[in-house]
Design an enzyme around this catalytic site. Structure first.
Site, short mmCIF file in Angstrom:
data_model
loop_
_atom_site.label_atom_id
_atom_site.label_comp_id
_atom_site.label_asym_id
_atom_site.label_seq_id
_atom_site.Cartn_x
_atom_site.Cartn_y
_atom_site.Cartn_z
N LYS A 36 0.82 -1.23 0.00
CA LYS A 36 0.00 0.00 0.00
C LYS A 36 0.84 1.26 0.00
CE LYS A 36 0.32 -1.89 4.01
NZ LYS A 36 0.07 -3.24 4.48
N LYS A 84 -4.31 3.45 3.53
CA LYS A 84 -5.43 2.65 3.01
C LYS A 84 -6.67 3.50 2.79
CE LYS A 84 -3.75 -1.65 5.09
NZ LYS A 84 -3.73 -2.43 6.34
N1 HSE Z 1 0.09 -4.32 9.03
C1 HSE Z 1 -1.09 -4.40 8.25
C2 HSE Z 1 -2.27 -4.54 9.19
C3 HSE Z 1 -1.02 -5.57 7.32
O1 HSE Z 1 -2.04 -4.88 10.35
O2 HSE Z 1 -3.40 -4.33 8.78
C4 HSE Z 1 -2.11 -5.58 6.28
O3 HSE Z 1 -2.05 -4.46 5.46
#
Ligand code: HSE
Length: 418
Positions: free
Chosen positions: A100, A200
């Protein structure tokens, strides 16, 4: 044969390799042609692993093989992964990534490059792990004007918040557990401080509202300040605490943030626990739609990568570019009235009447935890909380200093999700 190369054989990459090995027959049946893993690029030697036969040390080997059509980039971090995406697309390969950071930083350029090459750049796995959300926003919900997205988008922090509350575990203990399970980023501050969720929600908002949202402009606050006592007070008042990544599109502007919020029990996001993620979208045709599933982890994320591979083998070129590629979104601060949870400490309980006078008639005063001094039998530490009636950030700012004259010291303010 459709040859697939996987660059980066860590948690997600090894999951993709496993899925491609196990589902080779199923994939080959679907496309009436052999579809399978051909290369695994990794700095480790992979000796004794199922990936050893596919091991290569050089991206050039992959890029110069005309039979390799798909390059999966599951390397973490930004610069190397981005470089690999650009090089693979330039070399005429389709690129599928779970990274991402790359999508949030270089999405528009990579989309343009892929389009110019008549190839695909795909990133379903970059948001929500195994949950299909990029494709639904891009295609299935296209008839809608999306006006709002509220999500629990980070598996690590959701796992930690859930575990702290349920097990009375410490922040560090839960972080270590999340790391052991392969949920956390290599640098877990990206999870804990909200930057992962910010990337995100920026990716989802760019697609949903048709303007590129720069993740660096997303107001972002993580979960470090949330203590066990906040979960306890919130629970008594009928709320759960979740790290909410949310955005709203109104008057041509995007109101966006990542912050821990109190979520009323009964709200669709309140029961999303552990490593599960959920994304709630509001569209003018569909109303609310909820997407729910495992937001991190090897198998779930690999599932999203393989889904992208299937789609691009079905449709190796697209007829259009997403709108956000050519337009930047205007980001604004949300000044709408909201309710707030405020935690404070004091030497003796603050009378509820005084708190109601300060914050307003509908103030909910929460249970105060009183610690007695075992030697003197006097109250020495009181933790109290209120949930205010809806007010603007300015109104709140004006009221909070009124805690001091009541002998209370402000510890934490969290917004309540409406
Ligand atoms: N580190 C991220 C999370 C992994 O814990 O959501 C998935 O993108």
């Amino acid at each position: 044969m459709y040859k697939i190369a996987v660059c980066g054989c860590g948690v997600v990459g090894s999951g993709v390799c496993d899925a491609l090995i196990h589902q080779r027959e199923k994939l080959s049946r679907r496309f009436a042609r052999e579809v399978g893993l051909a290369y695994v690029l990794d700095i480790r030697d992979l000796k004794g692993t199922p990936y050893e036969p596919y091991k290569t040390d050089s991206l050039e080997t992959i890029l110069s093989d005309p039979e390799t059509e798909v390059v999966v980039i599951t390397i973490g971090g930004l610069d190397l992964a981005a470089d690999y995406c650009f090089r693979a697309l330039k070399a005429g390969k389709h690129v599928v990534t779970s990274n991402k950071a790359v999508v949030a930083a270089h999405g528009p350029e990579l989309e343009r490059l892929a389009f110019s090459k008549n190839h695909r750049f795909m990133y379903e796995a970059s948001v929500g792990g195994g949950i299909p959300i990029i494709r639904p926003l891009n295609i299935c919900l296209y008839a809608n004007d999306i006006t709002e997205i509220q999500g629990i988008l980070n598996g690590t922090t959701n796992y930690m918040l859930t575990g702290m509350f349920r097990r009375h575990a410490s922040f560090d203990e839960m972080l270590a557990r999340a790391q052991r399970k392969g949920y956390a980023e290599a640098d877990p501050t990206a999870d804990v401080d909200g930057f992962d969720a910010a990337r995100k929600i920026a990716i989802l908002s760019s697609i949903a509202y048709g303007g590129f949202v720069d993740y660096r402009k997303v107001p972002c606050r993580g979960i470090r300040d949330v203590a066990l006592v906040d979960h306890e007070l919130a629970d008594k008042a009928g709320f759960a605490i979740k790290l909410i990544a949310g955005s709203r599109f109104e008057g041509g502007k995007v109101f966006i943030s990542v912050e821990p919020k109190l979520v009323p029990r009964g709200h669709l996001l309140s029961d999303v626990n552990s490593v599960y993620n959920a994304i709630l979208t509001k569209g003018n045709y569909t109303g609310d739609s909820l997407f729910y599933g495992q937001g991190a982890g090897k198998e779930a994320t690999a599932s999203a990568v393989v889904g992208d591979i299937v789609e691009l083998l079905e449709a190796p070129a697209v007829a259009s570019l997403p709108e956000f590629v050519d337009k930047e979104a205007e980001i604004a601060r949300d000044e709408r009235p909201a309710r707030y949870y405020i935690r404070f400490t004091s030497l003796r309980p603050v009378p509820a009447g005084a708190l109601i006078d300060l914050f307003g008639d509908d103030t909910l005063c929460l249970y105060s935890k009183v610690e007695k001094d075992p030697w003197e039998d006097i109250d020495v530490d009181v933790t109290g909380g209120v949930i205010t009636p809806a007010c603007t950030p300015e109104e709140l700012e004006a009221k909070v200093p009124g805690l001091n004259p009541l002998g209370a010291t402000l510890k934490l303010i969290l917004k309540v999700l409406d």
